[in-house]
Design an enzyme around this catalytic site. Sequence first.
Site, PDB file in Angstrom:
ATOM      1  N   GLU A 130       0.698  -1.209   0.094  1.00 16.21           N
ATOM      2  CA  GLU A 130       0.061  -0.114  -0.055  1.00 16.21           C
ATOM      3  C   GLU A 130       0.898   1.275   0.061  1.00 16.21           C
ATOM      4  O   GLU A 130       0.571   2.318  -0.639  1.00 16.21           O
ATOM      5  CB  GLU A 130      -0.961   0.034   1.229  1.00 16.21           C
ATOM      6  CG  GLU A 130      -2.013  -0.994   1.265  1.00 16.21           C
ATOM      7  CD  GLU A 130      -3.171  -0.985   0.086  1.00 16.21           C
ATOM      8  OE1 GLU A 130      -2.894  -0.752  -1.045  1.00 16.21           O
ATOM      9  OE2 GLU A 130      -4.224  -0.806   0.597  1.00 16.21           O
ATOM     10  N   THR A 182      -5.731   7.435  -5.029  1.00 15.77           N
ATOM     11  CA  THR A 182      -5.957   7.521  -3.723  1.00 15.77           C
ATOM     12  C   THR A 182      -5.010   8.779  -3.417  1.00 15.77           C
ATOM     13  O   THR A 182      -5.445   9.473  -2.415  1.00 15.77           O
ATOM     14  CB  THR A 182      -5.429   6.299  -2.943  1.00 15.77           C
ATOM     15  OG1 THR A 182      -6.221   4.982  -3.555  1.00 15.77           O
ATOM     16  CG2 THR A 182      -5.432   6.386  -1.413  1.00 15.77           C
TER      17      THR A 182
END
Length: 309
Positions: A130, A182
């Site tokens: 991530e 994101t």
Amino acid sequence: MQQKKVTIHAPATVANLVCGFDVLGMCIDAPFDVMEVELINTPEVIIKNTDSYHLPTAPHLNAAGAPLLELMLSFNKPIGFKITSNKNIKPGSGLGSSAASAAGAVVAANYLLGNPFSKNDLVRFAMAGEKVATGIKHADNVAPCIYGGVTVIRSIFPLDVINIDAPPLYVTVVHPQIEIKTADARQILRKEVLLKDAIKQWGNIAGLVAGFMKKDVNLIANSLEDVIIEPIRSILIPRFDDIKQACKNAGALGGGIAGSGPSIFMLSETKAIADTVAQVMQHTYTEIGLPHFTYVSQINNEGVKIIQS
């Protein structure tokens, strides 16, 4: 004899669950990535992508490769892995594409090694993926992908994941074919919030978690409200408010932005309602000529699944 190769399904996830920014996540059945992971004798990670997304193959730049490098550092013998990845979860969809890569890789690797690592360890490794994808370590997608069901991230450092066996609800997702990164979606958020908004948000998070644990659909529906993140991020998603209201009118309990978007999710008590909600979503985006995909599934209480060994 030690097994050398395994194929897994790595499912999509919905982070935040409306009010739980960075602390709540949910695993769903569809879409899912397919990944083959092979144990090799040389201490390296080899990545082959069979999809059309042209993701990096250098391990330290890849959401599946970086977690494996972390796992290898924690294993007491020299090992390596070869990954063949076919992504069905589009990057930038808001459905945990990078998390599926990260979680799928470490679950498969752990299985091949005889499961020496706990699920908490695997989440910790997967967070490295991530960081590659978004610039920060967060667990609200990788945790439900590994644990299944609904997860609460009480703390990142130290990592503390609480797994909830969710009620048998149905999830409808629409993915309009636009991309929201994101990292970009985080940049537009306010750095400070009013205390009255924070108090309302905390109440909704507590109510939603209690609703899942008690399997109280009315409490779940009443708690699916975000007064901090959604009002800002929703401006990036065409017809968001119209879709949300129309889906609730069609019988959905509620829902909102999946992760950082642009996908939108809705929870329903029955498949019939979930299918009707999908039709509402499809109609809204067809009306404005925006290509989209819809998925109807249940909450996935299993997470990453070994399908061939």
